[in-house]
Design a protein around this motif. Structure first.
Motif, short mmCIF file in Angstrom:
data_model
loop_
_atom_site.label_atom_id
_atom_site.label_comp_id
_atom_site.label_asym_id
_atom_site.label_seq_id
_atom_site.Cartn_x
_atom_site.Cartn_y
_atom_site.Cartn_z
N LYS A 233 10.64 11.68 2.65
CA LYS A 233 11.57 11.58 1.52
C LYS A 233 11.95 12.95 0.98
CE LYS A 233 10.00 10.07 -2.41
NZ LYS A 233 9.32 9.32 -3.47
N TYR A 234 11.66 13.96 1.72
CA TYR A 234 11.93 15.31 1.23
C TYR A 234 12.99 15.98 2.08
CZ TYR A 234 7.42 14.06 -0.62
OH TYR A 234 6.41 13.37 -1.23
N PHE B 189 -0.11 14.03 -0.52
CA PHE B 189 -0.71 13.16 -1.53
C PHE B 189 -1.54 13.98 -2.52
CE2 PHE B 189 0.64 10.07 1.36
CZ PHE B 189 0.54 8.82 0.79
N LYS C 285 2.47 18.33 -6.68
CA LYS C 285 3.46 17.37 -6.19
C LYS C 285 4.65 18.10 -5.60
CE LYS C 285 3.02 13.01 -8.62
NZ LYS C 285 3.64 12.01 -9.46
N GLY D 150 11.56 -1.17 -3.05
CA GLY D 150 10.38 -1.00 -2.18
C GLY D 150 10.66 -1.41 -0.75
N HIS D 151 9.84 -0.92 0.17
CA HIS D 151 10.09 -1.28 1.57
C HIS D 151 9.39 -2.59 1.91
CE1 HIS D 151 6.31 1.02 1.96
NE2 HIS D 151 6.02 0.12 2.86
N MET E 86 4.17 6.58 8.07
CA MET E 86 4.61 6.73 6.68
C MET E 86 5.96 6.08 6.52
SD MET E 86 3.28 10.45 5.51
CE MET E 86 4.42 10.63 4.18
N ILE E 87 6.05 5.22 5.50
CA ILE E 87 7.26 4.44 5.29
C ILE E 87 7.62 4.52 3.82
CG2 ILE E 87 8.26 2.12 5.47
CD1 ILE E 87 6.33 1.58 7.74
N THR E 88 8.90 4.63 3.53
CA THR E 88 9.30 4.79 2.13
C THR E 88 10.33 3.74 1.71
OG1 THR E 88 10.02 6.42 0.50
CG2 THR E 88 11.09 6.50 2.63
N ASP E 89 10.83 3.90 0.49
CA ASP E 89 11.71 2.90 -0.13
C ASP E 89 12.89 2.51 0.76
OD1 ASP E 89 10.12 2.91 -2.33
OD2 ASP E 89 11.36 4.31 -3.47
N ILE F 2 11.46 7.62 -12.23
CA ILE F 2 11.01 8.20 -10.97
C ILE F 2 9.59 8.74 -11.14
CG2 ILE F 2 11.51 10.01 -9.28
CD1 ILE F 2 13.65 7.82 -9.49
N ARG F 3 8.75 8.46 -10.15
CA ARG F 3 7.37 8.93 -10.25
C ARG F 3 7.05 10.02 -9.23
NH1 ARG F 3 1.72 5.63 -10.56
NH2 ARG F 3 1.57 6.38 -8.44
N ASP F 4 7.99 10.33 -8.36
CA ASP F 4 7.77 11.37 -7.34
C ASP F 4 6.54 11.13 -6.50
OD1 ASP F 4 9.96 13.34 -7.69
OD2 ASP F 4 9.22 13.37 -9.72
N ASP F 5 6.35 9.87 -6.09
CA ASP F 5 5.28 9.58 -5.15
C ASP F 5 5.73 9.99 -3.75
OD1 ASP F 5 3.05 8.16 -6.44
OD2 ASP F 5 4.63 6.83 -7.11
N ASN F 6 4.75 10.23 -2.91
CA ASN F 6 5.05 10.46 -1.51
C ASN F 6 5.26 9.09 -0.84
OD1 ASN F 6 2.19 11.25 -2.54
ND2 ASN F 6 2.11 9.61 -1.04
N PRO F 7 5.76 9.06 0.38
CA PRO F 7 5.91 7.77 1.04
C PRO F 7 4.56 7.07 1.23
CG PRO F 7 7.13 9.46 2.22
CD PRO F 7 6.30 10.16 1.20
N THR F 8 4.63 5.78 1.45
CA THR F 8 3.41 5.01 1.67
C THR F 8 2.85 5.27 3.07
OG1 THR F 8 3.80 3.29 0.06
CG2 THR F 8 2.64 2.63 2.04
N ALA G 205 5.86 -0.38 -2.66
CA ALA G 205 6.56 0.78 -3.20
C ALA G 205 5.93 2.04 -2.60
CB ALA G 205 6.45 0.79 -4.72
N ASP G 206 6.40 3.21 -3.03
CA ASP G 206 5.88 4.46 -2.51
C ASP G 206 4.49 4.76 -3.05
OD1 ASP G 206 7.84 5.08 -0.81
OD2 ASP G 206 8.77 6.64 -2.02
N GLY G 207 3.84 5.71 -2.40
CA GLY G 207 2.58 6.24 -2.92
C GLY G 207 1.35 5.42 -2.59
N CYS G 208 1.50 4.36 -1.79
CA CYS G 208 0.33 3.55 -1.43
C CYS G 208 -0.36 4.14 -0.20
CB CYS G 208 0.74 2.11 -1.11
SG CYS G 208 1.59 1.27 -2.45
#
Lengths: 402, 380
Positions: free
Chosen positions: A35-36, A269, A274, A284-285, A297-300, B284-290, B304-307
């Motif tokens: 996501k970056y 993490f 951060k 959410g995914h 790694m999977i994101t929104d 927005i919480r700026d979590d990294n991807p799950t 959601a993200d950050g898991c």
């Protein structure tokens, strides 16, 4: 109000070795880590280190980068005094100049830096993945009474000749600089991150500009000139994760290392450090009933119904049933249709990979290529893209490219 | 955005129906209940207003609103940090002799001066107990075209059994309509009718001047409730038009429906119904991807993200930052932000609030008809 230190971020790199990925965007805007974008790392480092004023020097394909930076809010860089500023070359009374070199880019923005009257200026590079505390670097710079410091990494001796090397004494004082030497006298590679006392930097920038034979480059001109004049120059040792992601294979490798923070040392993490980015705003995914996700790694916004193994998926990627994704970096908005096989490759944004198409292959003995698909490309049903291919235009169904 | 500058201001009542779901509002209010993995209930109606060009939104809060203020901040994520209009949170005004409000009439009476000072011609009002991607622009157009005094949105639904069973008369009133030729001719309060009814969504639009006039009169008479005291008695004189909404909506009526509505989003059709039309914004919480590590087995789950997931997960909605350790089994659960399930724990039909921890090997099971709720910061 004076600032103690401001940052100047060199983001003009064309990234020609990333070819298919940098056709429409500058290298620092290349997506990374789910996501970056690459530039999120130096920007987040700045904010986490307490630097609130950043000038971003752009030149090549700046549109995506400009839009991405916007007012700097995602990095908390929308500040009343300071904040983030994108600095492209501009027209002046006496004509306009492209940035001729890294030093010239800073030279052309002397008036920007003067507005903040800083004691120190840190020069950053927009094509590295690294989490670094610049305030610790500055502390070192002050303790040594340095006029110039450079962050260095120890590299293996047999690779040293690929880098710009700093030869330093036991007090970290730099005695010599070798640019990609055949016979390295040191294994301290320059990371291209410098702290200057502003008065010193300004003097050398002006001198350098006056020299018609100069390439106006930090490594080739400014640093040798400082050495010639026996300035106070020190090497700051950095030992964390650092990667120049200037090539397809190093970009792919760095992404894979994100999947394995326990060994690679690049941990995203980290609550205390951060990395900020502009958010996709997607929901959410979803992992469906028939999906298998393994070490990824999977994101929104992702919708996963296929088999995803050891891969990084960016926002809004769809993997249909029966598709297999392995060792792959799949950027935002891409759709991988049913039965397709996507392996050991980088797929850029908004790509469609047709049903039963094959992109890339797991490495075999003689073959370690990372296939690359440029953004917006359509790969037809049943098409086959070989492991060394760089695809930048649509591929019809059933066609093969190697 | 082409629909900029709708000539309407928005008012949201974030506390309405709080007491239907006491578990989740012990430290918050209806509007800040987490929903659908990364949102709060208020995000839906607030984003819908913004996406329809309403850039002046007031939230009249009553109590427990710290979590809402924290969530909304300056309103930037909803593009409501504006010089004109923007986000406006109205807390109860302690000094005035206006007591803590009970119904909309008192709430609106407390901001009457504000309403008088605004420029927009129309006012749209909504509660926050329904998650919906609502087109306020179309709603407004219908109102203007019909020449109505008031337009109210409804959906064709069965009335919730849980609400019918409640016997605390006078609170949590819900409304259904008898409609003739699009006009509301009868307004039923807490009807016990079975079968599909014209169930009010409590989303209104009316002329700002008319609203001010009606609220002033009603307040002088000591009235509390907009529907009961203003609309119902005046249906023959006020032209109240009904606007049918037939898209997707998730209505929170109690803990069970909270659980069910989260679970329904595991069906892609419903997920698209709620999210496909326009963006829903949130903090927005700026979590990294799950991350899915090693032996993670995941089926039919939204996250959601950050898991960080290492265990087995099936039929679950996971909010941001949930950790599920190796060997843990989680099935049919809604786990809110930063829930930690340690090694070997086994959960079924559980709703956790924020920051809940299940220590290693713990087993906890609810059932389909009775999901078990674990409160904020608990360690099981």
């Amino acid at each position: 109000m004076a600032k103690e230190m401001i940052a100047m971020l060199l983001a003009g790199g064309q990234g020609s070795r990333l070819y298919a990925l940098t056709q429409k965007l500058a290298k620092p805007a290349v997506p990374f880590g789910g996501k970056y974008r690459i530039i999120d790392f130096p920007l987040s480092n700045c904010v986490n280190s307490g630097i609130d004023t950043v000038g971003i020097l752009t030149q090549y394909q700046p549109l995506v980068l400009n839009e991405y930076i916007g007012n700097g809010q995602p990095w908390d860089l929308d500040r009343l005094h300071g904040g983030v500023h994108v600095l492209p070359p501009y027209q002046q009374a006496s004509g306009s100049d492209w940035y001729k070199g890294t030093a010239n880019a800073i030279y052309q923005n002397i008036s920007f830096i003067e507005r903040y009257n800083p004691q120190y200026v840190i020069i950053l590079s927009g094509d590295q993945i690294c989490k670094q505390d610049y305030s610790d670097f500055l502390r070192f710079h002050k303790e040594k009474g340095a006029e110039f410091s450079v962050a260095v990494m120890e590299v293996p001796w047999d690779e040293a000749s690929r880098f710009g090397l700093m030869v330093a004494d036991e007090n970290d004082k730099i005695t010599e600089f070798q640019e990609k030497p055949k016979n390295p006298k040191s294994n301290l590679a320059s990371m291209g991150i410098y702290i200057f006392n502003w008065d010193v930097l300004k003097k050398y920038l002006i001198e350098d500009e006056a020299d018609p034979n100069s390439e106006n480059d930090f490594g080739n001109n400014i640093i040798p000139n400082l050495l010639r004049d026996e300035r106070q120059m020190y090497a700051y040792h950095f030992s964390g994760y650092w990667k120049d992601v200037g090539t397809i294979s190093s970009l792919w490798e760095a992404n894979m290392e994100v999947l394995d923070p326990e060994h690679s040392g690049i941990n995203l993490f980290d609550e205390n450090w951060k990395i900020y980015s502009r958010n996709s705003g997607m929901t959410g995914h979803r992992i469906s009933n028939e999906a298998v996700v393994e070490n990824c790694m999977i994101t929104d916004g992702c919708r996963i119904s296929g088999n995803v193994k050891h891969s990084i998926l960016f926002a809004g990627v769809t993997v249909e049933p029966g598709a297999v994704v392995e060792d792959a970096v799949v950027m935002g908005g891409t759709t991988i249709k049913a039965g397709a096989s996507v392996k050991h490759c980088i797929v850029a944004e908004n790509v469609v990979i047709g049903e039963n198409a094959v992109v890339g292959a797991m490495p075999t003995d003689g073959e370690k290529g990372v296939a690359t698909i440029g953004s917006g490309v359509y790969i037809g049903d049943g098409a086959k893209i070989g492991p060394n291919a760089m695809v930048n235009s649509n591929v019809k169904g059933g066609e093969e490219q190697w | 955005m082409v629909n900029s500058n709708a000539d309407a201001l928005g008012i949201i009542f974030p506390n309405t129906y709080d007491s239907l779901i006491p578990e989740l509002v012990s430290e918050r209010l209806m509007a800040s209940i987490p929903f659908a993995g990364r949102y709060r209930m208020v995000d839906f109606v607030l984003s819908s207003m913004v996406n329809s060009g309403i850039g002046n939104v007031s939230l009249i809060v009553r109590k427990n609103y710290h979590s809402l203020m924290d969530h909304l901040g300056s309103g930037r994520e909803w593009d409501l940090t504006r010089k004109n209009g923007g986000l406006n949170i109205v807390p109860p005004f302690a000094q005035k002799n206006i007591k803590m409000y009970t119904g909309r009439v008192e709430a609106l009476a407390s901001i009457l001066e504000f309403l008088k000072a605004q420029k927009e011609k129309y006012v749209v009002m909504s509660d926050a107990n329904i998650a919906v991607n609502f087109d306020f622009k179309a709603f407004m157009d219908a109102h203007i075209a019909s020449g109505a005094d008031v337009t109210v949105a409804y959906s064709k639904e069965e009335l919730p059994a849980s609400a019918m069973k409640k016997n605390d008369i006078g609170t949590n009133m819900y409304y259904s309509f008898v409609i003739e030729d699009r006009r509301v001719v009868k307004l039923d309060i807490c009807s016990k009718e079975s079968g599909v009814q014209n169930f009010s969504m409590n989303i209104y639009i009316m002329d700002r001047e008319l609203l001010i006039e009606q609220i002033s009169t009603a307040y002088l008479h000591g009235h509390s409730y907009f529907e009961r005291d203003i609309l119902a008695p005046q249906l023959d004189t006020l032209n109240v038009q009904a606007y049918q909404y037939d898209g997707y909506l998730a209505r929170i009526c109690d803990l069970k429906s909270y659980f069910d509505e989260n679970m329904k989003l595991l069906d892609e059709k419903n997920l698209d119904g709620l999210f496909a039309r326009d963006s829903i914004y949130t903090k927005i919480r700026d979590d990294n991807p799950t991350r899915y590590i090693g032996g993670a087995k995941v089926k039919n789950t939204m996250s959601a993200d950050g898991c960080i997931i290492e265990g087995e997960v099936e039929n679950c909605v996971l909010f941001r930052g949930v950790r599920i350790a190796k060997g843990a089994k989680v099935k049919n659960c809604v786990l809110m932000q930063d829930t930690v399930v340690e090694e070997g724990a086994n959960l079924e039909y559980i709703i956790t609030d924020k920051n809940v921890t299940f220590t290693a090997g713990k087993e906890l099971k609810g059932s389909d008809s009775f999901p078990v709720y674990v409160a904020k910061h608990q360690t099981v």
